[in-house]
Design a protein around this motif. Structure first.
Motif, PDB file in Angstrom:
ATOM      1  N   LYS A  53     -38.656 -27.988  13.237  1.00 21.07           N
ATOM      2  CA  LYS A  53     -39.158 -28.169  14.609  1.00 21.07           C
ATOM      3  C   LYS A  53     -38.091 -27.742  15.620  1.00 21.07           C
ATOM      4  O   LYS A  53     -38.374 -27.117  16.617  1.00 21.07           O
ATOM      5  CB  LYS A  53     -39.511 -29.648  14.802  1.00 21.07           C
ATOM      6  N   LYS A  54     -36.866 -28.122  15.336  1.00 20.55           N
ATOM      7  CA  LYS A  54     -35.771 -27.845  16.255  1.00 20.55           C
ATOM      8  C   LYS A  54     -34.511 -27.562  15.446  1.00 20.55           C
ATOM      9  O   LYS A  54     -34.267 -28.281  14.447  1.00 20.55           O
ATOM     10  CB  LYS A  54     -35.556 -29.082  17.127  1.00 20.55           C
ATOM     11  N   VAL A  55     -33.726 -26.583  15.834  1.00 19.91           N
ATOM     12  CA  VAL A  55     -32.469 -26.314  15.123  1.00 19.91           C
ATOM     13  C   VAL A  55     -31.305 -26.524  16.090  1.00 19.91           C
ATOM     14  O   VAL A  55     -31.212 -25.857  17.123  1.00 19.91           O
ATOM     15  CB  VAL A  55     -32.429 -24.881  14.539  1.00 19.91           C
ATOM     16  N   ILE A  56     -30.447 -27.476  15.727  1.00 19.94           N
ATOM     17  CA  ILE A  56     -29.319 -27.816  16.593  1.00 19.94           C
ATOM     18  C   ILE A  56     -28.022 -27.449  15.880  1.00 19.94           C
ATOM     19  O   ILE A  56     -27.752 -27.922  14.773  1.00 19.94           O
ATOM     20  CB  ILE A  56     -29.350 -29.320  16.954  1.00 19.94           C
ATOM     21  N   LEU A  57     -27.265 -26.591  16.521  1.00 19.84           N
ATOM     22  CA  LEU A  57     -25.990 -26.169  15.929  1.00 19.84           C
ATOM     23  C   LEU A  57     -24.869 -27.078  16.432  1.00 19.84           C
ATOM     24  O   LEU A  57     -24.672 -27.217  17.639  1.00 19.84           O
ATOM     25  CB  LEU A  57     -25.718 -24.709  16.325  1.00 19.84           C
ATOM     26  N   ILE A  58     -24.175 -27.699  15.490  1.00 20.57           N
ATOM     27  CA  ILE A  58     -23.003 -28.498  15.864  1.00 20.57           C
ATOM     28  C   ILE A  58     -21.789 -27.625  15.575  1.00 20.57           C
ATOM     29  O   ILE A  58     -21.458 -27.348  14.429  1.00 20.57           O
ATOM     30  CB  ILE A  58     -22.926 -29.810  15.057  1.00 20.57           C
ATOM     31  N   SER A  59     -21.173 -27.162  16.646  1.00 20.63           N
ATOM     32  CA  SER A  59     -20.050 -26.240  16.508  1.00 20.63           C
ATOM     33  C   SER A  59     -18.878 -26.822  17.315  1.00 20.63           C
ATOM     34  O   SER A  59     -18.676 -26.466  18.474  1.00 20.63           O
ATOM     35  CB  SER A  59     -20.486 -24.875  17.054  1.00 20.63           C
ATOM     36  N   PRO A  60     -18.124 -27.755  16.708  1.00 23.92           N
ATOM     37  CA  PRO A  60     -17.090 -28.463  17.481  1.00 23.92           C
ATOM     38  C   PRO A  60     -16.116 -27.518  18.177  1.00 23.92           C
ATOM     39  O   PRO A  60     -15.692 -27.775  19.297  1.00 23.92           O
ATOM     40  CB  PRO A  60     -16.387 -29.314  16.417  1.00 23.92           C
ATOM     41  N   TYR A  61     -15.767 -26.415  17.509  1.00 20.93           N
ATOM     42  CA  TYR A  61     -14.944 -25.383  18.159  1.00 20.93           C
ATOM     43  C   TYR A  61     -15.816 -24.139  18.266  1.00 20.93           C
ATOM     44  O   TYR A  61     -16.214 -23.568  17.243  1.00 20.93           O
ATOM     45  CB  TYR A  61     -13.691 -25.089  17.328  1.00 20.93           C
ATOM     46  N   LEU A  62     -16.154 -23.775  19.472  1.00 19.17           N
ATOM     47  CA  LEU A  62     -17.061 -22.653  19.667  1.00 19.17           C
ATOM     48  C   LEU A  62     -16.277 -21.344  19.622  1.00 19.17           C
ATOM     49  O   LEU A  62     -15.413 -21.095  20.471  1.00 19.17           O
ATOM     50  CB  LEU A  62     -17.763 -22.823  21.017  1.00 19.17           C
ATOM     51  N   LEU A  63     -16.599 -20.541  18.647  1.00 16.51           N
ATOM     52  CA  LEU A  63     -15.854 -19.294  18.444  1.00 16.51           C
ATOM     53  C   LEU A  63     -16.061 -18.300  19.589  1.00 16.51           C
ATOM     54  O   LEU A  63     -17.073 -18.323  20.274  1.00 16.51           O
ATOM     55  CB  LEU A  63     -16.280 -18.664  17.119  1.00 16.51           C
ATOM     56  N   TYR A  64     -15.112 -17.448  19.772  1.00 17.71           N
ATOM     57  CA  TYR A  64     -15.142 -16.336  20.745  1.00 17.71           C
ATOM     58  C   TYR A  64     -15.141 -16.777  22.208  1.00 17.71           C
ATOM     59  O   TYR A  64     -15.233 -15.928  23.097  1.00 17.71           O
ATOM     60  CB  TYR A  64     -16.330 -15.382  20.485  1.00 17.71           C
ATOM     61  N   ALA A  65     -15.020 -18.089  22.477  1.00 22.17           N
ATOM     62  CA  ALA A  65     -15.116 -18.548  23.874  1.00 22.17           C
ATOM     63  C   ALA A  65     -13.978 -17.996  24.731  1.00 22.17           C
ATOM     64  O   ALA A  65     -14.126 -17.851  25.942  1.00 22.17           O
ATOM     65  CB  ALA A  65     -15.142 -20.069  23.924  1.00 22.17           C
ATOM     66  N   ARG A  66     -12.841 -17.677  24.115  1.00 25.80           N
ATOM     67  CA  ARG A  66     -11.735 -17.134  24.916  1.00 25.80           C
ATOM     68  C   ARG A  66     -11.999 -15.716  25.394  1.00 25.80           C
ATOM     69  O   ARG A  66     -11.420 -15.268  26.355  1.00 25.80           O
ATOM     70  CB  ARG A  66     -10.429 -17.178  24.098  1.00 25.80           C
ATOM     71  N   GLN A  67     -12.873 -15.017  24.669  1.00 27.80           N
ATOM     72  CA  GLN A  67     -13.166 -13.627  25.071  1.00 27.80           C
ATOM     73  C   GLN A  67     -14.345 -13.636  26.042  1.00 27.80           C
ATOM     74  O   GLN A  67     -15.428 -13.182  25.714  1.00 27.80           O
ATOM     75  CB  GLN A  67     -13.442 -12.782  23.846  1.00 27.80           C
ATOM     76  N   ASP A  68     -14.100 -14.220  27.212  1.00 27.21           N
ATOM     77  CA  ASP A  68     -15.189 -14.418  28.178  1.00 27.21           C
ATOM     78  C   ASP A  68     -15.174 -13.406  29.324  1.00 27.21           C
ATOM     79  O   ASP A  68     -15.913 -13.536  30.276  1.00 27.21           O
ATOM     80  CB  ASP A  68     -15.156 -15.864  28.723  1.00 27.21           C
ATOM     81  N   LYS A  69     -14.275 -12.428  29.250  1.00 26.20           N
ATOM     82  CA  LYS A  69     -14.246 -11.385  30.297  1.00 26.20           C
ATOM     83  C   LYS A  69     -13.621 -10.114  29.742  1.00 26.20           C
ATOM     84  O   LYS A  69     -12.986 -10.147  28.674  1.00 26.20           O
ATOM     85  CB  LYS A  69     -13.467 -11.866  31.510  1.00 26.20           C
ATOM     86  N   LYS A  70     -13.786  -9.027  30.499  1.00 28.50           N
ATOM     87  CA  LYS A  70     -13.126  -7.787  30.099  1.00 28.50           C
ATOM     88  C   LYS A  70     -11.656  -7.884  30.496  1.00 28.50           C
ATOM     89  O   LYS A  70     -11.337  -8.515  31.508  1.00 28.50           O
ATOM     90  CB  LYS A  70     -13.765  -6.600  30.812  1.00 28.50           C
ATOM     91  N   THR A  71     -10.772  -7.310  29.723  1.00 25.89           N
ATOM     92  CA  THR A  71      -9.350  -7.419  30.048  1.00 25.89           C
ATOM     93  C   THR A  71      -8.952  -6.406  31.119  1.00 25.89           C
ATOM     94  O   THR A  71      -7.958  -6.578  31.789  1.00 25.89           O
ATOM     95  CB  THR A  71      -8.466  -7.226  28.796  1.00 25.89           C
ATOM     96  N   SER A  72      -9.755  -5.345  31.270  1.00 21.30           N
ATOM     97  CA  SER A  72      -9.457  -4.352  32.301  1.00 21.30           C
ATOM     98  C   SER A  72     -10.724  -3.558  32.585  1.00 21.30           C
ATOM     99  O   SER A  72     -11.512  -3.272  31.675  1.00 21.30           O
ATOM    100  CB  SER A  72      -8.351  -3.425  31.789  1.00 21.30           C
ATOM    101  N   SER A  73     -10.903  -3.190  33.857  1.00 18.74           N
ATOM    102  CA  SER A  73     -12.111  -2.425  34.204  1.00 18.74           C
ATOM    103  C   SER A  73     -12.008  -0.994  33.667  1.00 18.74           C
ATOM    104  O   SER A  73     -12.987  -0.263  33.608  1.00 18.74           O
ATOM    105  CB  SER A  73     -12.290  -2.417  35.720  1.00 18.74           C
TER     106      SER A  73
END
Ligand code: R5P
Length: 303
Positions: free
Chosen positions: A82-102
């Motif tokens: 019915k519902k799928v809940i992901l328990i991800s205590p450390y969320l991967l890739y969160a540090r890569q949240d922007k481009k490092t250079s335009s």
């Protein structure tokens, strides 16, 4: 309708404890590798009409873990959960949240992962101390960003005699909001921060090139608070700066023990008077001189 929790291969022990604490069924999972390296998996319980929790965090090979996670989620969907809940205590890739250079042609990897989870059928995510508001904003599904201030503060308070002797320090501006929150929970009024600059990631990833300090730690004890330790580069650099600035003892507090490369030994031998971190990521072996904050009691409230 009932609830079942399945564990990915990253941390089945914590997942099992969580199921026990939340008094829900712990489902069997079969995960194998084909000889070519592809993953085969099977959920060993009936999931039709049920709420399925999938526990998966980071461990060793994060990209393989992600593939395994989306296959588990999809298996639950195929089985008509019915519902799928992901328990991800450390969320991967969160540090890569922007481009490092335009000037560079790069993905926004955190956004890619958020889309991937949604496309595979995740209805909701439970995580802890996600790296940034930006990373959180990419999740176009319900996401609970749980905090451990209370649990950390309870343990840290045991080591503090006189609150006015202490300063909470954020190693960079991104960590300042959480450092302020922790200080509130501790009843410590003094919060300072560094402004950190990393070297060009093309040259050497995770290396700090410079930092400026805002505040005063002379003759004070420091509670250095960050969201994670990876290579340990940030913390070792900041610890040296704090020594130069005349700090007395330095206590280290962080949530996620990513520990790649020399990260773990740098922290173990870093000269901290106390170390506190959570078990959002499992450790391979016991860590000396650290108080590990258990995430299970907090997550179990949301199952
Ligand atoms: C950076 O913004 C994070 O909050 C951490 O300070 C950083 O990712 C830790 O990485 P490392 O231990 O490799 O310096």
């Amino acid at each position: 309708m009932s609830k079942i929790l399945f564990a990915g291969s990253s941390d089945p022990k914590t997942a099992k404890r969580l199921a026990r604490k939340a008094k829900i069924k712990f489902g069997k999972t079969l995960i194998k590798k084909f000889s070519c390296g592809e993953t085969y998996l099977e959920l060993g319980e009936e999931v039709k009409g049920n709420t399925v929790y999938i526990y998966q965090t980071s461990f060793e090979k994060p990209d393989e873990i992600i593939m395994e996670t989306i296959l588990m989620v999809n298996a639950a969907k195929e089985g008509k959960a019915k519902k799928v809940i992901l328990i991800s205590p450390y969320l991967l890739y969160a540090r890569q949240d922007k481009k490092t250079s335009s000037k560079r042609i790069e993905p926004i990897s955190s956004k890619v992962l958020a889309r991937l989870y949604k496309a595979s059928g995740v209805d909701k995510i439970l995580t802890f101390h996600i790296h940034s508001r930006k990373a959180l904003s990419f999740y176009n599904i319900e996401i609970l960003n749980l905090k451990l201030f209370n649990s950390f503060a309870r343990e840290i308070k045991k080591e503090i005699k006189e609150k006015s002797d202490f300063v909470v320090v954020a190693p960079d501006e991104g960590a300042l909001e959480n450092a302020q929150k922790l200080a509130e929970f501790l009843g410590v009024s003094n919060v300072c921060f560094f402004e950190k600059k990393r070297e060009d990631p093309k040259k050497k990833t995770n290396k700090i090139s410079s930092s400026r300090f805002f505040g005063n730690v002379r003759n004070k004890n420091v509670i250095l608070a960050d969201d994670m330790v990876d290579t340990g580069g940030t913390i070792v650099h900041i610890k040296e700066k704090l020594n130069d600035l005349g700090a007395k003892k330095v206590m280290l507090v962080f949530v996620h023990a990513v520990f790649s490369g020399e990260g773990r030994s740098r922290i173990e031998n870093g000269g901290f008077c106390n170390i506190f971190f959570s078990n959002s990521i499992p450790l391979k072996t016991k860590f000396k001189n650290a108080k590990i904050i258990d995430i299970v009691p907090e997550i179990s409230k949301y199952l």
